[in-house]
Design an enzyme around this catalytic site. Structure first.
Site, PDB file in Angstrom:
ATOM      1  N   TYR A   1      29.237  52.017  36.548  1.00  0.00           N
ATOM      2  CA  TYR A   1      29.727  51.244  35.637  1.00  0.00           C
ATOM      3  C   TYR A   1      30.941  50.596  35.702  1.00  0.00           C
ATOM      4  O   TYR A   1      31.193  49.215  35.629  1.00  0.00           O
ATOM      5  CB  TYR A   1      29.802  52.135  34.240  1.00  0.00           C
ATOM      6  CG  TYR A   1      30.078  51.371  33.010  1.00  0.00           C
ATOM      7  CD1 TYR A   1      29.270  50.771  32.304  1.00  0.00           C
ATOM      8  CD2 TYR A   1      31.337  51.423  32.192  1.00  0.00           C
ATOM      9  CE1 TYR A   1      29.258  49.811  31.183  1.00  0.00           C
ATOM     10  CE2 TYR A   1      31.700  51.093  31.179  1.00  0.00           C
ATOM     11  CZ  TYR A   1      30.820  50.000  30.478  1.00  0.00           C
ATOM     12  OH  TYR A   1      31.070  49.689  29.527  1.00  0.00           O
TER      13      TYR A   1
ATOM     14  N   LYS B   1      31.527  46.503  36.173  1.00  0.00           N
ATOM     15  CA  LYS B   1      32.572  45.786  34.929  1.00  0.00           C
ATOM     16  C   LYS B   1      33.799  45.209  35.604  1.00  0.00           C
ATOM     17  O   LYS B   1      34.345  44.090  35.343  1.00  0.00           O
ATOM     18  CB  LYS B   1      33.120  46.643  33.742  1.00  0.00           C
ATOM     19  CG  LYS B   1      32.006  47.096  33.133  1.00  0.00           C
ATOM     20  CD  LYS B   1      31.561  45.939  32.422  1.00  0.00           C
ATOM     21  CE  LYS B   1      30.374  46.524  31.385  1.00  0.00           C
ATOM     22  NZ  LYS B   1      29.714  45.388  30.315  1.00  0.00           N
TER      23      LYS B   1
END
Length: 245
Positions: free
Chosen positions: A153, A157
């Protein structure tokens, strides 16, 4: 903003829903993209229309090139050519790296990062013709500071921030701005599922002493989409209540 059309990915709930509602309140016609929550997406559209706005729900897997192409054609036919894109769609599939499977890694990267690549390419065509555009990528404080158990994740990002800065340099001369917003701990269905212990521990690290709301993120996105932000590009604006200080 009544002459503008926006595509907001992952807009059937949470931060994406708040962004769609915020843009619609400024007069923007909004395409509410969703992957599976048709009822929720249609409810968002109905609320926008009841308030006097214009919106349409569009189903598409934003990590699929053909699906994204069809989505943008549908939006152009129903609302007009979009010149605002909010790449919000995202998922988590957490785990320590030693236990993380290749499928976990790939699924998060495809949904969170590959989708922004595909959607931005599709959106740029109409923006280049209009010589005006706003691209806002929803990153995360995890992409700025990292987070144990979220290597996939956080990488996706952080990648969005690098993507933002690169595309900003490519298209700035055409009147198109590209920015990222990096939310911290925001009260959504995703955070509700973490449980009180995790939420309380996170809140203790936030300078403002509380979780943020989707509307607080949406207000920053709404500003970046407006003419008032015409001289802001290539930036990653952290909206985290001081979590990453």
């Amino acid at each position: 903003m009544t002459d503008k059309v926006a595509v907001v990915t992952g807009a059937s709930r949470g931060i994406g829903e708040a962004i769609a509602r915020n843009l619609a309140s400024s007069g923007v016609a909004v395409a509410v993209n969703y992957a599976s929550s048709a009822d929720k997406a249609e409810a968002v559209v109905a609320d926008i229309e009841r308030a006097g706005g214009s919106a349409v729900a569009v189903r598409a897997d934003v990590s699929d090139v053909d699906a994204v192409g069809a989505m943008f054609e549908t939006v152009a036919d129903t609302l007009g050519a979009p010149t605002i894109l909010v790449n919000n769609a995202g998922i988590t599939d957490d785990g320590l790296l030693l236990r993380m499977s290749g499928e976990q890694w790939d699924r998060v990267i495809e949904t969170n990062l590959r989708s922004a690549f595909i959607c931005t390419k599709a959106a740029l065509r109409s923006m280049m013709r209009a010589k005006w555009g706003r691209i806002i990528n929803i990153s995360s404080v995890s992409g700025v500071a990292g987070n144990a158990g979220q290597a996939n994740y956080a990488a996706s990002k952080a990648g969005l921030i690098g993507f933002t800065k690169s595309i900003a340099k490519e298209v700035g001369s055409r009147g198109i701005t590209v920015n990222a917003v990096a939310p911290g701990f925001i009260a959504t269905d995703m955070t509700d599922a973490l449980g009180d212990n995790v939420t309380d521990a996170a809140t203790s690290q936030i300078s403002l002493g509380r979780l943020g709301s989707p509307e607080e993120v949406a207000s920053v996105v709404g500003y970046l989409a407006s003419d008032g932000a015409s001289y802001i590009t290539g930036q990653a604006i952290v909206v985290d209540g001081g979590l990453a200080l």
